[in-house]
Each structure stands twice: as C-alpha cells, then as structure tokens.
Design a protein around this motif. Structure first.
Motif, PDB file in Angstrom:
ATOM      1  N   UNK A  30      -1.895 -11.366 -51.710  1.00 11.91           N
ATOM      2  CA  UNK A  30      -2.194  -9.995 -52.134  1.00 11.91           C
ATOM      3  C   UNK A  30      -2.851  -9.963 -53.511  1.00 11.91           C
ATOM      4  N   UNK A  31      -2.393 -10.812 -54.420  1.00  9.09           N
ATOM      5  CA  UNK A  31      -2.922 -10.788 -55.797  1.00  9.09           C
ATOM      6  C   UNK A  31      -3.994 -11.843 -56.013  1.00  9.09           C
ATOM      7  N   UNK A  32      -4.495 -12.437 -54.933  1.00  7.38           N
ATOM      8  CA  UNK A  32      -5.422 -13.557 -55.085  1.00  7.38           C
ATOM      9  C   UNK A  32      -6.737 -13.173 -55.741  1.00  7.38           C
ATOM     10  N   UNK A  33      -7.047 -11.854 -55.797  1.00  7.86           N
ATOM     11  CA  UNK A  33      -8.273 -11.438 -56.476  1.00  7.86           C
ATOM     12  C   UNK A  33      -8.094 -11.341 -57.982  1.00  7.86           C
ATOM     13  N   UNK A  34      -6.831 -11.401 -58.468  1.00  7.46           N
ATOM     14  CA  UNK A  34      -6.575 -11.364 -59.918  1.00  7.46           C
ATOM     15  C   UNK A  34      -5.187 -11.943 -60.156  1.00  7.46           C
ATOM     16  N   UNK A  35      -5.091 -13.259 -60.152  1.00  9.54           N
ATOM     17  CA  UNK A  35      -3.797 -13.932 -60.141  1.00  9.54           C
ATOM     18  C   UNK A  35      -2.985 -13.714 -61.410  1.00  9.54           C
ATOM     19  N   UNK A  36      -3.654 -13.464 -62.529  1.00  9.12           N
ATOM     20  CA  UNK A  36      -2.934 -13.380 -63.805  1.00  9.12           C
ATOM     21  C   UNK A  36      -2.548 -11.962 -64.199  1.00  9.12           C
ATOM     22  N   UNK A  37      -2.884 -10.984 -63.405  1.00 15.41           N
ATOM     23  CA  UNK A  37      -2.671  -9.590 -63.792  1.00 15.41           C
ATOM     24  C   UNK A  37      -1.247  -9.126 -63.484  1.00 15.41           C
ATOM     25  N   UNK A  38      -0.477  -8.703 -64.497  1.00 13.09           N
ATOM     26  CA  UNK A  38       0.841  -8.118 -64.225  1.00 13.09           C
ATOM     27  C   UNK A  38       0.749  -6.854 -63.378  1.00 13.09           C
ATOM     28  N   UNK A  39      -0.321  -6.085 -63.568  1.00 12.56           N
ATOM     29  CA  UNK A  39      -0.472  -4.855 -62.794  1.00 12.56           C
ATOM     30  C   UNK A  39      -0.683  -5.156 -61.314  1.00 12.56           C
ATOM     31  N   UNK A  40      -1.372  -6.238 -60.985  1.00 14.10           N
ATOM     32  CA  UNK A  40      -1.556  -6.594 -59.586  1.00 14.10           C
ATOM     33  C   UNK A  40      -0.232  -7.015 -58.968  1.00 14.10           C
ATOM     34  N   UNK A  41       0.617  -7.675 -59.750  1.00 20.18           N
ATOM     35  CA  UNK A  41       1.946  -8.004 -59.240  1.00 20.18           C
ATOM     36  C   UNK A  41       2.746  -6.733 -58.985  1.00 20.18           C
ATOM     37  N   UNK A  42       2.592  -5.757 -59.872  1.00 17.70           N
ATOM     38  CA  UNK A  42       3.283  -4.497 -59.657  1.00 17.70           C
ATOM     39  C   UNK A  42       2.709  -3.761 -58.450  1.00 17.70           C
TER      40      UNK A  42
ATOM     41  N   UNK B 280       7.363   1.472 -72.217  1.00 13.34           N
ATOM     42  CA  UNK B 280       7.523   1.244 -70.788  1.00 13.34           C
ATOM     43  C   UNK B 280       6.880  -0.076 -70.363  1.00 13.34           C
ATOM     44  N   UNK B 281       5.801  -0.461 -71.027  1.00 14.77           N
ATOM     45  CA  UNK B 281       5.099  -1.697 -70.673  1.00 14.77           C
ATOM     46  C   UNK B 281       6.020  -2.910 -70.760  1.00 14.77           C
ATOM     47  N   UNK B 282       7.016  -2.887 -71.661  1.00 13.75           N
ATOM     48  CA  UNK B 282       7.932  -4.022 -71.790  1.00 13.75           C
ATOM     49  C   UNK B 282       8.772  -4.184 -70.528  1.00 13.75           C
ATOM     50  N   UNK B 283       9.230  -3.067 -69.962  1.00 20.85           N
ATOM     51  CA  UNK B 283      10.000  -3.122 -68.718  1.00 20.85           C
ATOM     52  C   UNK B 283       9.132  -3.632 -67.579  1.00 20.85           C
ATOM     53  N   UNK B 284       7.910  -3.167 -67.525  1.00 24.04           N
ATOM     54  CA  UNK B 284       7.002  -3.586 -66.468  1.00 24.04           C
ATOM     55  C   UNK B 284       6.704  -5.086 -66.558  1.00 24.04           C
ATOM     56  N   UNK B 285       6.439  -5.573 -67.768  1.00 25.42           N
ATOM     57  CA  UNK B 285       6.158  -7.001 -67.944  1.00 25.42           C
ATOM     58  C   UNK B 285       7.360  -7.849 -67.552  1.00 25.42           C
ATOM     59  N   UNK B 286       8.560  -7.386 -67.911  1.00 25.42           N
ATOM     60  CA  UNK B 286       9.760  -8.140 -67.580  1.00 25.42           C
ATOM     61  C   UNK B 286       9.927  -8.260 -66.067  1.00 25.42           C
ATOM     62  N   UNK B 287       9.764  -7.167 -65.358  1.00 19.37           N
ATOM     63  CA  UNK B 287       9.958  -7.197 -63.919  1.00 19.37           C
ATOM     64  C   UNK B 287       8.925  -8.081 -63.216  1.00 19.37           C
ATOM     65  N   UNK B 288       7.673  -7.960 -63.607  1.00 17.88           N
ATOM     66  CA  UNK B 288       6.641  -8.749 -62.934  1.00 17.88           C
ATOM     67  C   UNK B 288       6.739 -10.235 -63.276  1.00 17.88           C
ATOM     68  N   UNK B 289       7.143 -10.553 -64.495  1.00 18.39           N
ATOM     69  CA  UNK B 289       7.271 -11.958 -64.879  1.00 18.39           C
ATOM     70  C   UNK B 289       8.505 -12.602 -64.252  1.00 18.39           C
ATOM     71  N   UNK B 290       9.472 -11.798 -63.787  1.00 18.13           N
ATOM     72  CA  UNK B 290      10.700 -12.332 -63.207  1.00 18.13           C
ATOM     73  C   UNK B 290      10.563 -12.600 -61.709  1.00 18.13           C
TER      74      UNK B 290
END
Length: 452
Positions: free
Chosen positions: A203-215, A420-430
């Motif tokens: 799903x995220x193969x078009x932008x592997x490093x993007x936290x927003x794509x993980x979200x 809010x960005x801190x919560x989002x980064x934490x969830x996607x990085x986990x």
C-alpha cells in the motif's frame, strides 16, 4: 514548493480569476491565505499535495466560492495523492478504469487458490490444521499484488513482498503441528497479522518513508474491515436465498455452498473490499470520523464499567486461552480506534471533548492491560509457561508500551503541551513492532515450545 503544487495553485488562481465578482486584489488575498494554510500543514508533517487538499477543503468552509471549488476538485486531488500519484486527471481516470479487470483477475486468483489444496486431497472439513495457518495465504498475496500494481511498486519492493509471503508459507507448512496443537491457532492468528503488514508494504510502496502514507494504510485497514463485513452480510443473505430456493425444488445445495460458494466468496471478498476502499475515497473520508466518534464513547463506557465491576467484586481474570484472546482483541480494538481516529483527525484542530474521551479510553485500556499482565505473569510463575500464555505476555507488553506513551501524548495534546503530530509519528513508527512480534510468534514459537 514543487512544480506539481505550483500547478495546483495556478489552477486555483485561474478558477478564482474566472469569477467576475472577484477583483484581482481579492484573488491575491485568497491565494495568500491558501498558501499560508498549506505552509502550516506542511510544518506539522503533511506532504505538500495533501496539505493543499486539506487547505482547499478548509477554505471551502469559509466561503461559497471556495466551497464550490473544493467540491469540484477535491475528489480528483485525493485520488491523485492516494491512489495514482499522477498529476494528470485524464491519466488518473484511465488508470481507474483499468482497476476493475485487474481486481476481478486478483479476486479470481484468490478463489482458485483456496481450491488448489483439494487437488492434493485436502478438504476444509477434514484438514483444519492445514487450512487454518494457510488462510491468509489464499487471499492476502492477491490483495497485495493488486495494491502493488496500483502503486507501480518498484521491483525491489515486489521482491520483498514475494519473500515475505514465501516466509509465511514456510511458517504455515514447515512445522509438524497436530490439529489440536496450540501453535496451530497461534500461527493462524499471527500470520494474518504479519502478512497484513506485508499488504501495508504494498500500500505504501509509492512512498515508503512517509508517516502519512502509513497512517493512510491505517485508515485503509479500518475501511477495508467495514466493507468486508458488509460484503459478508450480503453474502450471508445470498447463501440463505440459494439454499432456500434450491431446496424448494428438491435440490440440496449444501455441498455447493460449503465447498464452493463460502470459501471462494470469502477469499475473493478480501480483494473486492480493498478495491472498494480504493475506488470510494470520498466515501472513506466521511466514514472514518463517524465510526470513531460512534464507537469510542461506547468502548470507553464498557471498559470503565469493567474496571468498576472488577474493583467491586475483586474476582481475578480468567487467563485461559479463550479469555486471553478476548482481552487481547479488546485491547487491539481500542488501539485500532485510537489509530483510526488519529488518521481521521484534522492535524491543526484544537483539542476538544473527543480528545478527552480518547484519553479516558486509552487510560482505561492501559489499566486493563496491567491487570491482564499481572494475572498472566502470576500464572506463568505458578504453573509454568505455554505457547498461549507466552504469546499473550509478549503482546500485552507491546500494547502496554504503546498505550502508556499514547496516553502521555494524548494528555499533552489535551493540555496543549504536545502537538498532534507527535501522537501521529509515535503510532506510525510503532507499527513495525507489531509486525515483528507476529513473525516471531509464527516462526519461533512452534519449535521453541516443541510444536505443542
């Protein structure tokens, strides 16, 4: 600003300049306001194209002209961002028309896959120890293939996907597991989780490093579940009518239903549900906040009620397999609600009542997780460990770490001391932590516990 983003600003400006009631100064003021909003969204972690979409929609709530522009263009922009990654609207439309036959091909591939074992004498009613661990392998590779095709995944990503599903096949079939083995159930559950994250890679193969794509994948997961349940309900009605109508003329369709309709339909629906999520992004955007706002207070009430009852009765928690699965599922649902609401929340919106409700939900889940951990640890200390208890212990430790830090971040958000960005980064990085643990249970636990 990228060239694509400047092209979108130019389109916005041309649209406003075409309105006779607007003076050039009005157009400049509106564009300045839009650029400022985009810059603010980019600073909190959004990609430029996505920030433009959000800013346009916000302006759409301020004046009728912007609202009209947002209505006409936001769906196309969203599809460009999430689905096709192309700035050419005509190209996006062409790609969208090609999705249907590819989806049908992948769905048929899944349906055929679930019937292939019968060529080797394996059947659903007699060989549950084979079908349970392999369930994810019948459908998820086809869904991942469909998504990888949509994203135009690089060859390296495709190679990794093939390797992951091959590893899943090894975990499902290489170990000598008896049908009543605890490891059969554990492998079946954890392979689904591990291979779903492989779908996430596609799903995220078009932008592997993007936290927003993980979200975005988190949102995709929730919407996929909704569509799959709806398809399953419709399939249940279809099955009932099939049985009823053929029985009325003296023909028994139970064999066809149990051997063909249900298994083939179940795995094909996995791909169809993914296609529906991709094709109905405008609907997806509306469902996400509705679902989270509906179920968050309900689950909060249930969990607080459980804690109150537990405190009043003082009874211990049953830590047998069924109870452990139930509590882990409950905590996973809570985590899913948190992730889902995070994916649907406006990053720049000020904290409100719903954020406080989320804090109560996370804190109550954290308390339940601690209680379950204490019970599991006590049973392991007293009676020794089993695969089920070891898996539950590890999963609850992982959830404890996530919920504890999430509670701290939500508290900071409510108190306006953390973005809010801190919560989002934490969830996607986990997210990789869950995938890693699922692979450990599926690959390491069976030999570690002597294939018990």
């Amino acid at each position: 600003m990228t060239d694509d983003l400047e092209a979108q600003f130019a389109q916005w400006r041309r649209y406003l300049e075409g309105r006779r009631e607007l003076r050039p100064a009005d157009v400049e003021e509106l564009e300045d306001h839009l650029r400022g909003s985009v810059d603010a969204l980019v600073e909190v972690g959004l990609h430029a194209d996505e920030a433009f979409l959000v800013a346009v929609k916000r302006m759409g709530s301020l004046d009728d002209l912007s609202r009209e522009f947002a209505r006409e263009h936001s769906e196309r922009l969203w599809k460009q961002l999430v689905l096709t990654g192309t700035a050419d609207g005509a190209g996006a439309g062409t790609r969208s028309r090609r999705d249907l036959p590819v989806m049908v091909l992948c769905a048929l591939g899944a349906a055929v896959s679930v019937k292939v074992p019968e060529l080797f004498g394996l059947t659903l009613d007699r060989d549950g120890a084979f079908y349970a661990p392999n369930a994810a392998l019948f459908a998820l590779p086809w869904l991942a293939g469909f998504l990888a095709w949509r994203r135009g995944a690089a060859r390296a990503v495709v190679g990794v996907l093939v390797g992951l599903f091959a590893l899943g096949a090894v975990a499902a079939n290489a170990y000598p597991l008896a049908e009543d083995s605890q490891s059969v159930v554990l492998t079946a559950i954890h392979l689904v989780i591990a291979l779903w994250f492989a779908v996430g890679l596609a799903y995220v193969s078009d932008d592997l490093r993007s936290p927003r794509r993980r979200m975005d994948f988190v949102r995709f997961t929730g919407e996929w579940f909704v569509y799959y349940v709806l398809i399953a309900l419709g399939g249940g009605v279809l099955t009932a009518f099939t049985v009823g109508t053929f029985t009325a003329i003296g023909i028994s369709p139970e064999g066809f239903v149990s051997r063909w309709l249900v298994p083939c339909g179940a795995v094909a629906a996995v791909v169809v549900a993914g296609w529906l999520v991709e094709a109905k992004q405008s609907v997806v955007e509306n469902i996400a906040p509705v679902l989270t706002r509906l179920f968050t207070p309900l689950f909060t009430a249930v969990m607080l009620g459980f804690l109150v009852t537990f405190g009043l009765t003082g009874d211990g928690i049953d830590v047998e397999r069924e109870a452990l699965i139930l509590f882990d599922l409950l905590l996973v649902v809570v985590l899913g609600l948190l992730l889902y609401s995070t994916s649907a929340r406006d990053p720049l919106a000020p904290p409100g009542l719903f954020d406080k409700l989320q804090l109560a939900l996370v804190v109550s889940a954290l308390a339940i997780d601690v209680l379950v951990l204490l019970e599991v640890t006590g049973r392991i200390t007293e009676y020794g460990t089993t695969p089920n208890k070891a898996a539950a212990l590890g999963e609850n430790v992982i959830l404890l770490a996530n919920l504890a830090w999430s509670a701290w971040l939500v508290l900071g958000l409510v108190r306006r001391r953390a973005p809010f960005a801190a919560l989002e980064r934490w969830q996607t990085s986990y997210l990789p932590v869950y995938a890693g643990w699922a692979w450990v249970v599926a690959l390491v636990f069976p030999p570690l516990f002597g294939y018990l």
